[in-house]
Design a protein around this motif. Structure first.
Motif, PDB file in Angstrom:
ATOM      1  N   SER A  68       0.804  -1.216   0.000  1.00 23.87           N
ATOM      2  CA  SER A  68       0.000   0.000   0.000  1.00 23.87           C
ATOM      3  C   SER A  68       0.838   1.266   0.000  1.00 23.87           C
ATOM      4  O   SER A  68       0.376   2.319  -0.402  1.00 23.87           O
ATOM      5  N   SER A  69       2.072   1.204   0.465  1.00 25.51           N
ATOM      6  CA  SER A  69       2.907   2.386   0.580  1.00 25.51           C
ATOM      7  C   SER A  69       4.366   2.029   0.338  1.00 25.51           C
ATOM      8  O   SER A  69       4.930   1.213   1.071  1.00 25.51           O
ATOM      9  N   PRO A  70       4.997   2.638  -0.652  1.00 22.87           N
ATOM     10  CA  PRO A  70       6.429   2.384  -0.868  1.00 22.87           C
ATOM     11  C   PRO A  70       7.262   2.773   0.346  1.00 22.87           C
ATOM     12  O   PRO A  70       8.272   2.116   0.637  1.00 22.87           O
ATOM     13  N   VAL A  71       6.852   3.815   1.049  1.00 29.06           N
ATOM     14  CA  VAL A  71       7.589   4.239   2.249  1.00 29.06           C
ATOM     15  C   VAL A  71       7.503   3.160   3.320  1.00 29.06           C
ATOM     16  O   VAL A  71       8.504   2.787   3.936  1.00 29.06           O
ATOM     17  N   PHE A  72       6.290   2.645   3.528  1.00 28.05           N
ATOM     18  CA  PHE A  72       6.100   1.585   4.528  1.00 28.05           C
ATOM     19  C   PHE A  72       6.909   0.347   4.147  1.00 28.05           C
ATOM     20  O   PHE A  72       7.637  -0.210   4.974  1.00 28.05           O
ATOM     21  N   ALA A  73       6.787  -0.066   2.885  1.00 27.24           N
ATOM     22  CA  ALA A  73       7.499  -1.258   2.430  1.00 27.24           C
ATOM     23  C   ALA A  73       9.014  -1.086   2.556  1.00 27.24           C
ATOM     24  O   ALA A  73       9.726  -2.018   2.949  1.00 27.24           O
ATOM     25  N   GLY A  74       9.498   0.107   2.248  1.00 28.90           N
ATOM     26  CA  GLY A  74      10.934   0.357   2.346  1.00 28.90           C
ATOM     27  C   GLY A  74      11.432   0.294   3.770  1.00 28.90           C
ATOM     28  O   GLY A  74      12.498  -0.278   4.043  1.00 28.90           O
ATOM     29  N   ARG A  75      10.657   0.879   4.680  1.00 25.25           N
ATOM     30  CA  ARG A  75      11.074   0.865   6.088  1.00 25.25           C
ATOM     31  C   ARG A  75      10.977  -0.536   6.671  1.00 25.25           C
ATOM     32  O   ARG A  75      11.825  -0.942   7.472  1.00 25.25           O
ATOM     33  N   VAL A  76       9.955  -1.293   6.253  1.00 26.30           N
ATOM     34  CA  VAL A  76       9.851  -2.681   6.695  1.00 26.30           C
ATOM     35  C   VAL A  76      11.069  -3.477   6.230  1.00 26.30           C
ATOM     36  O   VAL A  76      11.614  -4.292   6.981  1.00 26.30           O
ATOM     37  N   ALA A  77      11.502  -3.248   5.003  1.00 25.09           N
ATOM     38  CA  ALA A  77      12.680  -3.947   4.491  1.00 25.09           C
ATOM     39  C   ALA A  77      13.919  -3.603   5.322  1.00 25.09           C
ATOM     40  O   ALA A  77      14.755  -4.474   5.598  1.00 25.09           O
ATOM     41  N   GLU A  78      14.033  -2.336   5.732  1.00 21.88           N
ATOM     42  CA  GLU A  78      15.153  -1.933   6.589  1.00 21.88           C
ATOM     43  C   GLU A  78      15.061  -2.616   7.952  1.00 21.88           C
ATOM     44  O   GLU A  78      16.077  -3.060   8.512  1.00 21.88           O
ATOM     45  N   CYS A  79      13.849  -2.712   8.490  1.00 21.38           N
ATOM     46  CA  CYS A  79      13.657  -3.407   9.762  1.00 21.38           C
ATOM     47  C   CYS A  79      14.004  -4.886   9.628  1.00 21.38           C
ATOM     48  O   CYS A  79      14.619  -5.473  10.532  1.00 21.38           O
ATOM     49  N   ALA A  80      13.631  -5.477   8.501  1.00 15.50           N
ATOM     50  CA  ALA A  80      13.943  -6.890   8.270  1.00 15.50           C
ATOM     51  C   ALA A  80      15.451  -7.116   8.259  1.00 15.50           C
ATOM     52  O   ALA A  80      15.961  -8.081   8.843  1.00 15.50           O
ATOM     53  N   LEU A 116      16.782  -6.843  11.807  1.00 13.98           N
ATOM     54  CA  LEU A 116      16.420  -7.982  12.664  1.00 13.98           C
ATOM     55  C   LEU A 116      17.168  -9.256  12.291  1.00 13.98           C
ATOM     56  O   LEU A 116      17.381 -10.134  13.139  1.00 13.98           O
ATOM     57  N   GLU A 117      17.568  -9.356  11.033  1.00 17.11           N
ATOM     58  CA  GLU A 117      18.126 -10.610  10.514  1.00 17.11           C
ATOM     59  C   GLU A 117      19.268 -11.194  11.352  1.00 17.11           C
ATOM     60  O   GLU A 117      19.301 -12.415  11.576  1.00 17.11           O
ATOM     61  N   PRO A 118      20.205 -10.387  11.860  1.00 17.06           N
ATOM     62  CA  PRO A 118      21.298 -10.987  12.642  1.00 17.06           C
ATOM     63  C   PRO A 118      20.844 -11.603  13.962  1.00 17.06           C
ATOM     64  O   PRO A 118      21.596 -12.381  14.571  1.00 17.06           O
ATOM     65  N   PHE A 119      19.633 -11.271  14.405  1.00 20.61           N
ATOM     66  CA  PHE A 119      19.188 -11.691  15.737  1.00 20.61           C
ATOM     67  C   PHE A 119      18.040 -12.690  15.705  1.00 20.61           C
ATOM     68  O   PHE A 119      17.543 -13.110  16.749  1.00 20.61           O
ATOM     69  N   THR A 120      17.584 -13.072  14.517  1.00 24.01           N
ATOM     70  CA  THR A 120      16.459 -14.005  14.396  1.00 24.01           C
ATOM     71  C   THR A 120      16.788 -15.095  13.399  1.00 24.01           C
ATOM     72  O   THR A 120      17.651 -14.921  12.539  1.00 24.01           O
ATOM     73  N   ARG A 160      18.054  -5.121  17.878  1.00 23.06           N
ATOM     74  CA  ARG A 160      18.751  -5.968  18.849  1.00 23.06           C
ATOM     75  C   ARG A 160      17.941  -6.083  20.139  1.00 23.06           C
ATOM     76  O   ARG A 160      17.726  -7.184  20.673  1.00 23.06           O
ATOM     77  N   VAL A 161      17.470  -4.945  20.652  1.00 21.66           N
ATOM     78  CA  VAL A 161      16.739  -4.952  21.925  1.00 21.66           C
ATOM     79  C   VAL A 161      15.451  -5.761  21.809  1.00 21.66           C
ATOM     80  O   VAL A 161      15.173  -6.639  22.634  1.00 21.66           O
ATOM     81  N   VAL A 162      14.645  -5.478  20.783  1.00 18.10           N
ATOM     82  CA  VAL A 162      13.338  -6.141  20.703  1.00 18.10           C
ATOM     83  C   VAL A 162      13.483  -7.632  20.396  1.00 18.10           C
ATOM     84  O   VAL A 162      12.724  -8.459  20.933  1.00 18.10           O
ATOM     85  N   ALA A 163      14.449  -7.998  19.584  1.00 17.01           N
ATOM     86  CA  ALA A 163      14.611  -9.412  19.220  1.00 17.01           C
ATOM     87  C   ALA A 163      15.178 -10.228  20.377  1.00 17.01           C
ATOM     88  O   ALA A 163      14.660 -11.306  20.704  1.00 17.01           O
TER      89      ALA A 163
END
Length: 207
Positions: free
Chosen positions: A8-20, A23-27, A99-102
């Motif tokens: 629905s939003s390129p901004v949302f999708a982009g930020r989610v990708a950054e969050c992913a 998170l990757e090193p910790f999950t 790091r904190v949340v994961a």
């Protein structure tokens, strides 16, 4: 719904990708797979999955607001929401927030089966009165509103508490978790968390 959100939003999708990526090193699971409902993706019923996912969505939605010109004057959060608020405010980098949340949510798995949480439809003063007799076994975990309070503690004590509430006409329902967040139970993982989160570097906030 997850696919629609991401698309629905390129901004949302982009930020989610950054969050992913953060998170990757910790999950050992993929944020994008969970949000897209990919078959075999990690279950949101796991505390070490649902909390980082909620964090990522909160952080990403804040970025959508900013893209629309809405800049926060202040931020507030509860539980994993505090971690999202710290990232949005600039007090934690995205990587440190991940790091904190994961690692915090993963450490909580050690508490599974030992306790629980109950939502009570009363104000906090009334709830504290209702808790008389369960001191040291149940306590107030969160005040979510004028008539919405969550208590947490020992599993057996919570069963007794819910039965007592039912008998007196007080609406109380179990939260679908088997651990006691925001209670003395969490002290059991304090030393472990201190070690896991030692690399975190707080920063001066922009907000």
């Amino acid at each position: 719904m997850a696919v629609e959100l991401l698309g629905s939003s390129p901004v949302f999708a982009g930020r989610v990708a950054e969050c992913a990526a953060a998170l990757e090193p910790f999950t050992e699971w993929s944020l994008l797979d969970v949000l897209n409902g990919v078959e075999g993706a990690a279950s949101l019923e796991r505390v070490d999955v649902v909390q980082p996912v909620l964090w990522a969505v909160m952080v990403s939605l804040a970025e959508v607001w900013r893209a629309q010109g809405v800049e926060p004057g202040a931020v507030i959060g509860h539980s994993q929401g505090e971690i999202a608020a710290a990232v949005v405010a600039g007090g934690l980098s995205l990587e440190d927030g991940a790091r904190v949340v994961a690692l915090r949510s993963r450490a909580l798995r050690a508490l599974s089966g030992l306790g629980g949480m109950v939502s009570v439809a009363r104000n906090v003063d009334e709830v504290r009165g209702l808790l008389a007799g369960w001191e040291g076994r149940i306590g107030v975990a969160a005040v979510n509103g004028p008539s919405s309070v969550v208590v947490s503690g020992d599993a057996e004590a919570l069963d007794e508490f819910v039965a007592a509430c039912d008998a007196s006409g007080v609406r109380a329902r179990r939260v679908a978790v088997d651990y006691a967040s925001h209670s003395a139970h969490v002290e059991r993982i304090e030393e472990e968390l201190a070690g896991l989160l030692a690399p975190v570097t707080p920063r001066s906030c922009d907000v």
